[in-house]
Design a protein around this motif. Structure first.
Motif, PDB file in Angstrom:
ATOM      1  N   ARG A 103      57.494  44.993  32.217  1.00 29.46           N
ATOM      2  CA  ARG A 103      58.875  44.644  31.835  1.00 29.46           C
ATOM      3  C   ARG A 103      59.450  43.607  32.787  1.00 29.46           C
ATOM      4  N   ARG A 104      59.225  43.806  34.080  1.00 24.77           N
ATOM      5  CA  ARG A 104      59.775  42.894  35.096  1.00 24.77           C
ATOM      6  C   ARG A 104      59.337  41.456  34.865  1.00 24.77           C
ATOM      7  N   TYR A 105      58.085  41.271  34.447  1.00 22.32           N
ATOM      8  CA  TYR A 105      57.569  39.918  34.238  1.00 22.32           C
ATOM      9  C   TYR A 105      57.558  39.511  32.766  1.00 22.32           C
ATOM     10  N   GLY A 106      58.175  40.300  31.917  1.00 16.62           N
ATOM     11  CA  GLY A 106      58.312  39.931  30.516  1.00 16.62           C
ATOM     12  C   GLY A 106      56.980  39.747  29.804  1.00 16.62           C
ATOM     13  N   ILE A 107      56.038  40.625  30.089  1.00 17.08           N
ATOM     14  CA  ILE A 107      54.722  40.538  29.447  1.00 17.08           C
ATOM     15  C   ILE A 107      54.885  41.008  28.004  1.00 17.08           C
ATOM     16  N   ARG A 108      54.673  40.092  27.065  1.00 16.94           N
ATOM     17  CA  ARG A 108      54.859  40.378  25.639  1.00 16.94           C
ATOM     18  C   ARG A 108      53.532  40.533  24.906  1.00 16.94           C
ATOM     19  N   SER A 109      52.487  39.897  25.419  1.00 15.37           N
ATOM     20  CA  SER A 109      51.169  40.028  24.792  1.00 15.37           C
ATOM     21  C   SER A 109      50.137  40.177  25.903  1.00 15.37           C
ATOM     22  N   ILE A 110      49.064  40.847  25.577  1.00  3.53           N
ATOM     23  CA  ILE A 110      48.004  41.037  26.557  1.00  3.53           C
ATOM     24  C   ILE A 110      46.679  40.658  25.908  1.00  3.53           C
ATOM     25  N   PRO A 111      45.735  40.175  26.680  1.00  3.41           N
ATOM     26  CA  PRO A 111      45.837  39.925  28.112  1.00  3.41           C
ATOM     27  C   PRO A 111      46.706  38.700  28.406  1.00  3.41           C
ATOM     28  N   THR A 112      47.389  38.755  29.527  1.00  3.91           N
ATOM     29  CA  THR A 112      48.158  37.626  30.045  1.00  3.91           C
ATOM     30  C   THR A 112      47.762  37.423  31.497  1.00  3.91           C
ATOM     31  N   LEU A 113      47.406  36.193  31.846  1.00  3.88           N
ATOM     32  CA  LEU A 113      47.142  35.834  33.235  1.00  3.88           C
ATOM     33  C   LEU A 113      48.397  35.202  33.803  1.00  3.88           C
ATOM     34  N   ALA A 114      48.798  35.635  34.993  1.00  2.00           N
ATOM     35  CA  ALA A 114      49.946  35.051  35.685  1.00  2.00           C
ATOM     36  C   ALA A 114      49.504  34.706  37.098  1.00  2.00           C
ATOM     37  N   LEU A 115      49.881  33.520  37.542  1.00  2.00           N
ATOM     38  CA  LEU A 115      49.508  33.042  38.869  1.00  2.00           C
ATOM     39  C   LEU A 115      50.755  33.022  39.740  1.00  2.00           C
TER      40      LEU A 115
END
Length: 143
Positions: A103-115
């Motif tokens: 929720r904090r990073y607004g992940i809406r779909s997975i997989p999601t890579l964040a750097l």
């Protein structure tokens, strides 16, 4: 110049001379390797330390156990860790167990890579990728 590197085992922040980063440094506290060539699992409790206290960019795979593409990408992400460390730290966040981080990073779909670098997100890529694409993408963002 020393770099701050957070231990994947005890989460202590270590100072490592930048020229020694490739020499398999150990943690000054628990004496285990600072880099293992494998992604680490992060929880809400230790995420901020790794994202904000380390000078090594953090590449996070936000995933869930029920997600088919996530499971398909897992071996590629592990292979990418072996290629990108010690220049990057690779980590996995199970969004099923760590819903607050999702929720904090607004992940809406997975997989999601964040750097992450310097405690903030600098790039994001959604969708499954192969190891070569993960490596190429991370290196294109952090030069």
């Amino acid at each position: 110049m020393p770099l701050h590197v957070v231990c994947p085992h005890c989460h202590t922040t270590n100072r490592v001379p930048s020229e020694r980063l490739g020499e398999a440094p150990d943690c000054g506290r628990c004496h285990r390797p600072l880099f293992t060539g494998k992604p680490i699992s992060l929880t809400t409790a230790d995420f901020d330390r790794h994202a904000g206290k380390s000078d090594v960019p953090l590449l996070v795979d936000f995933w869930a156990p029920w997600c088919g593409p996530c499971r398909m990408m897992a071996p590629a992400f592990e292979q990418a860790a072996g290629q990108l460390e010690p220049r990057f730290r690779l980590a996995k966040v199970n969004t099923e167990d760590e819903q607050m981080l999702g929720r904090r990073y607004g992940i809406r779909s997975i997989p999601t890579l964040a750097l992450f670098a310097g405690g903030r997100e600098i790039a994001r890529q959604a969708g499954a990728m192969g190891a070569a694409d993960i490596v190429r993408w991370a290196q294109s963002v952090v030069r």
